[in-house]
Design an enzyme around this catalytic site. Structure first.
Site, PDB file in Angstrom:
ATOM      1  N   HIS A  70       0.814  -1.222   0.000  1.00 51.61           N
ATOM      2  CA  HIS A  70       0.000   0.000   0.000  1.00 51.61           C
ATOM      3  C   HIS A  70       0.849   1.275   0.000  1.00 51.61           C
ATOM      4  O   HIS A  70       0.364   2.347  -0.346  1.00 51.61           O
ATOM      5  CB  HIS A  70      -0.991   0.002   1.171  1.00 51.61           C
ATOM      6  CG  HIS A  70      -0.409   0.365   2.503  1.00 51.61           C
ATOM      7  ND1 HIS A  70      -0.102  -0.572   3.460  1.00 51.61           N
ATOM      8  CD2 HIS A  70      -0.105   1.563   3.047  1.00 51.61           C
ATOM      9  CE1 HIS A  70       0.371   0.042   4.535  1.00 51.61           C
ATOM     10  NE2 HIS A  70       0.378   1.342   4.306  1.00 51.61           N
ATOM     11  N   ASP A 100      -0.065  -7.372   1.316  1.00 52.28           N
ATOM     12  CA  ASP A 100       0.514  -6.045   1.536  1.00 52.28           C
ATOM     13  C   ASP A 100       2.040  -6.059   1.573  1.00 52.28           C
ATOM     14  O   ASP A 100       2.656  -5.425   2.430  1.00 52.28           O
ATOM     15  CB  ASP A 100      -0.044  -5.432   2.828  1.00 52.28           C
ATOM     16  CG  ASP A 100       0.095  -3.914   2.847  1.00 52.28           C
ATOM     17  OD1 ASP A 100       0.266  -3.319   1.768  1.00 52.28           O
ATOM     18  OD2 ASP A 100       0.040  -3.331   3.948  1.00 52.28           O
ATOM     19  N   SER A 175       4.786   2.537   8.015  1.00 52.83           N
ATOM     20  CA  SER A 175       4.403   1.421   7.155  1.00 52.83           C
ATOM     21  C   SER A 175       5.549   0.997   6.239  1.00 52.83           C
ATOM     22  O   SER A 175       6.151   1.823   5.559  1.00 52.83           O
ATOM     23  CB  SER A 175       3.191   1.800   6.302  1.00 52.83           C
ATOM     24  OG  SER A 175       2.038   1.910   7.087  1.00 52.83           O
TER      25      SER A 175
END
Length: 320
Positions: A70, A100, A175
């Site tokens: 993402h 992901d 992230s």
């Protein structure tokens, strides 16, 4: 030894473990900046307008980087900044949105590497996260494994399963960064946090990461189907001096970051970091240009590839 002395020793041991782990993995942690198409399902979490900041880590000294899918989904351009301050454009090697995970590659060699762990995690184990929360570069947080095998519903995406739950502070920008054990070995990729629940963070476990890497490697090694040069690359700006010297009208070309084994490109002795600027005399400014030009041909046809190596222009005939 009194209680105060025991507590002080325990705190010193904890601090030393976190410090040592951060120093080991820190040089391999990177910052990822992107320019993104505005249709991304993750757009609501990305900094406007159409830009994003995330983290990642180098797992192979030839410039391969792990991060979240993402972080780079629908990115028009990807840039990676190393811990030493050097900045590179990055190409996308592979992406698996379901779990992901994605792999990038930059045009650099002999880089510091984050070691992947080998031992299974245990609930209560110390873990350390390194990343770039809110664009604050190379931030370290620590906590423990709260639970294993967690599932998480992500808005606009499929349900994520088999996640590591920690109380390690994870914020936007973390992230894609590494989650490590006390020895500085990567045990997961930080992927999500619950905005309304302080102290809850989630990471992708090592088993999932290794399975994705194996699938990407298998795909690269599979026989080519259809007409293909057998390369992967990214758009890069051309050096201004080189452009003037060679009288090139275009401002960019396609830098090769991957060459598949036994492919036409390998047989023609093209090399990683070569910059393709034309095919059959037509300009190549990005990977899509090369794909379009090559697909005009049939298997067995020849195409003339013009490329730059070491600032010098070269040509090679490739049998597709």
């Amino acid at each position: 030894m009194n209680t105060y002395e025991r507590d002080a020793l325990a705190m010193d041991a904890y601090s030393n473990a976190v410090t040592a782990a951060a120093e080991l993995v820190g040089p391999a942690v990177v910052r990822i900046d992107i320019e993104r198409d505005m249709g991304s399902r993750y757009g609501r979490y990305a900094p406007p307008p159409g830009a994003g900041i995330g983290s990642g880590f180098i797992f192979s000294s030839d410039g391969q980087i792990l991060t979240n899918a993402h972080v780079v989904e629908k990115a028009k351009r990807i840039f990676v900044t190393l811990a030493d301050g050097r900045k590179f454009p990055a190409g996308l090697v592979g992406i698996d949105a379901e779990v992901d995970v994605s792999v990038l590659r930059i045009g650099a060699d002999h880089l510091p590497v984050a070691e992947l762990g080998r031992q299974p995690l245990r609930v209560g184990q110390l873990v350390i996260a390194v990343g770039n929360p809110y664009g604050l570069n190379w931030t370290v947080t620590a906590g423990v494994v709260s639970a294993l095998g967690r599932s998480l519903d992500v808005p606009g995406s499929k349900k994520m399963v088999n996640l590591i739950q920690t109380d390690t502070s994870i914020n936007p920008g973390n992230s894609g960064g590494p989650l490590t054990d006390s020895a500085g070995r990567v045990v997961g990729i930080t992927t999500a946090m619950l905005p309304m629940a302080q102290g809850l963070g989630f990471s992708i476990p090592l088993d999932t990461i290794k399975a994705v890497l194996a699938r990407f490697a298998q795909k690269r090694q599979a026989p080519l189907t259809g007409v293909s040069l057998g390369v992967g690359g990214m758009r890069v700006p051309l050096d201004e001096h080189v452009r003037r010297t060679l009288r090139l009208a275009q401002q960019s070309g396609m830098e090769i970051v991957e060459i598949r084994p036994r492919s036409p490109a390998e047989q023609a002795e093209l090399k990683r970091l070569d910059i393709i600027i034309a095919a059959d005399g037509e300009a190549v400014t990005e990977p899509q240009d090369l794909q379009r030009l090559v697909r005009r041909h049939s298997t067995g046809d020849k195409t003339i590839i013009t490329f730059l190596r070491g600032g010098r222009q070269r040509k090679v005939t490739v049998v597709l």
